[in-house]
Design a protein around this motif. Structure first.
Motif, PDB file in Angstrom:
ATOM      1  N   MET A   1       3.299   1.322 -15.439  1.00 48.98           N
ATOM      2  CA  MET A   1       2.778   0.087 -14.901  1.00 48.98           C
ATOM      3  C   MET A   1       2.161   0.339 -13.524  1.00 48.98           C
ATOM      4  SD  MET A   1       4.777  -3.455 -14.368  1.00 48.98           S
ATOM      5  CE  MET A   1       4.769  -4.025 -12.702  1.00 48.98           C
ATOM      6  N   THR A   2       1.037  -0.269 -13.291  1.00 47.32           N
ATOM      7  CA  THR A   2       0.347  -0.139 -12.017  1.00 47.32           C
ATOM      8  C   THR A   2       0.631  -1.373 -11.174  1.00 47.32           C
ATOM      9  OG1 THR A   2      -1.403   1.136 -13.066  1.00 47.32           O
ATOM     10  CG2 THR A   2      -1.913   0.143 -10.942  1.00 47.32           C
ATOM     11  N   VAL A   3       0.941  -1.137  -9.896  1.00 50.14           N
ATOM     12  CA  VAL A   3       1.209  -2.230  -8.972  1.00 50.14           C
ATOM     13  C   VAL A   3       0.114  -2.226  -7.906  1.00 50.14           C
ATOM     14  CG1 VAL A   3       2.842  -3.193  -7.313  1.00 50.14           C
ATOM     15  CG2 VAL A   3       3.689  -2.040  -9.362  1.00 50.14           C
ATOM     16  N   LEU A   4      -0.504  -3.393  -7.713  1.00 51.90           N
ATOM     17  CA  LEU A   4      -1.552  -3.561  -6.700  1.00 51.90           C
ATOM     18  C   LEU A   4      -1.061  -4.533  -5.646  1.00 51.90           C
ATOM     19  CD1 LEU A   4      -4.614  -4.099  -9.081  1.00 51.90           C
ATOM     20  CD2 LEU A   4      -3.841  -1.945  -8.079  1.00 51.90           C
ATOM     21  N   SER A   5      -1.181  -4.151  -4.371  1.00 51.92           N
ATOM     22  CA  SER A   5      -0.819  -5.027  -3.253  1.00 51.92           C
ATOM     23  C   SER A   5      -2.044  -5.167  -2.362  1.00 51.92           C
ATOM     24  CB  SER A   5       0.348  -4.432  -2.459  1.00 51.92           C
ATOM     25  OG  SER A   5       1.477  -4.291  -3.274  1.00 51.92           O
ATOM     26  N   ASP A  12      -3.069  -1.400  -1.625  1.00 51.83           N
ATOM     27  CA  ASP A  12      -2.059  -0.369  -1.822  1.00 51.83           C
ATOM     28  C   ASP A  12      -1.777  -0.316  -3.310  1.00 51.83           C
ATOM     29  OD1 ASP A  12      -1.637   0.365   0.880  1.00 51.83           O
ATOM     30  OD2 ASP A  12      -0.433  -1.437   1.174  1.00 51.83           O
ATOM     31  N   VAL A  13      -1.756   0.893  -3.865  1.00 50.63           N
ATOM     32  CA  VAL A  13      -1.611   1.081  -5.303  1.00 50.63           C
ATOM     33  C   VAL A  13      -0.417   1.986  -5.582  1.00 50.63           C
ATOM     34  CG1 VAL A  13      -2.762   1.933  -7.402  1.00 50.63           C
ATOM     35  CG2 VAL A  13      -4.131   0.936  -5.556  1.00 50.63           C
ATOM     36  N   VAL A  14       0.344   1.629  -6.604  1.00 46.70           N
ATOM     37  CA  VAL A  14       1.354   2.519  -7.157  1.00 46.70           C
ATOM     38  C   VAL A  14       0.952   2.733  -8.610  1.00 46.70           C
ATOM     39  CG1 VAL A  14       3.782   2.888  -7.700  1.00 46.70           C
ATOM     40  CG2 VAL A  14       3.151   1.610  -5.644  1.00 46.70           C
ATOM     41  N   TYR A  15       0.598   3.974  -8.948  1.00 45.48           N
ATOM     42  CA  TYR A  15       0.120   4.309 -10.284  1.00 45.48           C
ATOM     43  C   TYR A  15       0.823   5.569 -10.762  1.00 45.48           C
ATOM     44  CZ  TYR A  15      -3.059   5.868 -13.976  1.00 45.48           C
ATOM     45  OH  TYR A  15      -3.582   6.294 -15.166  1.00 45.48           O
ATOM     46  N   ARG A  21      -3.861   4.370  -1.281  1.00 48.63           N
ATOM     47  CA  ARG A  21      -4.558   3.186  -0.774  1.00 48.63           C
ATOM     48  C   ARG A  21      -6.033   3.273  -1.126  1.00 48.63           C
ATOM     49  NH1 ARG A  21      -3.825  -1.268   2.079  1.00 48.63           N
ATOM     50  NH2 ARG A  21      -5.409  -1.926   3.553  1.00 48.63           N
ATOM     51  N   LEU A  22      -6.573   2.170  -1.595  1.00 42.96           N
ATOM     52  CA  LEU A  22      -8.011   2.029  -1.787  1.00 42.96           C
ATOM     53  C   LEU A  22      -8.535   1.169  -0.642  1.00 42.96           C
ATOM     54  CD1 LEU A  22      -8.172   1.220  -5.617  1.00 42.96           C
ATOM     55  CD2 LEU A  22      -8.691   3.391  -4.502  1.00 42.96           C
ATOM     56  N   GLU A  23      -9.342   1.756   0.192  1.00 44.83           N
ATOM     57  CA  GLU A  23      -9.892   1.031   1.331  1.00 44.83           C
ATOM     58  C   GLU A  23     -10.974   0.055   0.880  1.00 44.83           C
ATOM     59  OE1 GLU A  23      -8.783   1.069   4.394  1.00 44.83           O
ATOM     60  OE2 GLU A  23      -7.322   2.656   4.010  1.00 44.83           O
ATOM     61  N   LYS A  24     -11.142  -0.985   1.642  1.00 40.01           N
ATOM     62  CA  LYS A  24     -12.125  -2.039   1.388  1.00 40.01           C
ATOM     63  C   LYS A  24     -13.512  -1.450   1.120  1.00 40.01           C
ATOM     64  CE  LYS A  24     -14.169  -5.836   4.026  1.00 40.01           C
ATOM     65  NZ  LYS A  24     -14.032  -6.619   5.258  1.00 40.01           N
ATOM     66  N   SER A  25     -13.960  -0.526   1.939  1.00 38.92           N
ATOM     67  CA  SER A  25     -15.305   0.038   1.794  1.00 38.92           C
ATOM     68  C   SER A  25     -15.458   0.809   0.480  1.00 38.92           C
ATOM     69  CB  SER A  25     -15.649   0.935   2.982  1.00 38.92           C
ATOM     70  OG  SER A  25     -14.730   1.999   3.074  1.00 38.92           O
ATOM     71  N   LEU A  26     -14.419   1.504   0.051  1.00 39.27           N
ATOM     72  CA  LEU A  26     -14.455   2.241  -1.213  1.00 39.27           C
ATOM     73  C   LEU A  26     -14.586   1.270  -2.386  1.00 39.27           C
ATOM     74  CD1 LEU A  26     -13.882   5.154  -2.553  1.00 39.27           C
ATOM     75  CD2 LEU A  26     -11.693   4.109  -3.061  1.00 39.27           C
ATOM     76  N   ILE A  27     -13.834   0.184  -2.345  1.00 42.79           N
ATOM     77  CA  ILE A  27     -13.893  -0.824  -3.409  1.00 42.79           C
ATOM     78  C   ILE A  27     -15.267  -1.481  -3.451  1.00 42.79           C
ATOM     79  CG2 ILE A  27     -12.941  -3.038  -4.172  1.00 42.79           C
ATOM     80  CD1 ILE A  27     -10.207  -2.006  -3.011  1.00 42.79           C
ATOM     81  N   GLU A  28     -15.819  -1.791  -2.276  1.00 37.11           N
ATOM     82  CA  GLU A  28     -17.158  -2.389  -2.224  1.00 37.11           C
ATOM     83  C   GLU A  28     -18.211  -1.434  -2.777  1.00 37.11           C
ATOM     84  OE1 GLU A  28     -16.818  -5.527   1.464  1.00 37.11           O
ATOM     85  OE2 GLU A  28     -17.338  -3.457   1.947  1.00 37.11           O
ATOM     86  N   ASP A  29     -18.119  -0.152  -2.421  1.00 39.79           N
ATOM     87  CA  ASP A  29     -19.080   0.831  -2.933  1.00 39.79           C
ATOM     88  C   ASP A  29     -18.970   0.982  -4.447  1.00 39.79           C
ATOM     89  OD1 ASP A  29     -20.019   1.318  -0.380  1.00 39.79           O
ATOM     90  OD2 ASP A  29     -18.930   3.205  -0.136  1.00 39.79           O
TER      91      ASP A  29
END
Length: 65
Positions: A1-5, A12-15, A21-29
Motif C-alpha cells: 500500500m502506498t501512503v501519500l501525505s 511525502d510518500v511511503v511506497y 519526498r516528491l517536491e512541488k516542482s517535480l510534480i508540476e513538471d
C-alpha cells in the motif's frame, strides 16, 4: 500500500517500505499542471505503474486546505 501525505511544498510518500519526498516542482513538471490543480490520483500514478484507484480524485488544493 502506498501512503501519500500532502503539504503545500510537496508530497511525502511511503511506497513498498521506502520513504521519499516528491517536491512541488517535480510534480508540476511531471503533470504539466500547477501543483494545487494536480489530483491525488495523478500523484499516485507517478509513484506506481498500475495503482488501484478508489474514490473520486481530489485536488491538492482541497487536500491541504
Amino acid at each position: 500500500m502506498t501512503v501519500l501525505s500532502f503539504d503545500e511544498q510537496g508530497v511525502d510518500v511511503v511506497y513498498e517500505g521506502h520513504d521519499f519526498r516528491l517536491e512541488k516542482s517535480l510534480i508540476e513538471d511531471a503533470t504539466q499542471k500547477s501543483y494545487p490543480e494536480v489530483t491525488d490520483h495523478e500523484v499516485l500514478k507517478l509513484v506506481e505503474s498500475d495503482p488501484a484507484l478508489s474514490g473520486e480524485p481530489r485536488r491538492i488544493a482541497d487536500i491541504v486546505d
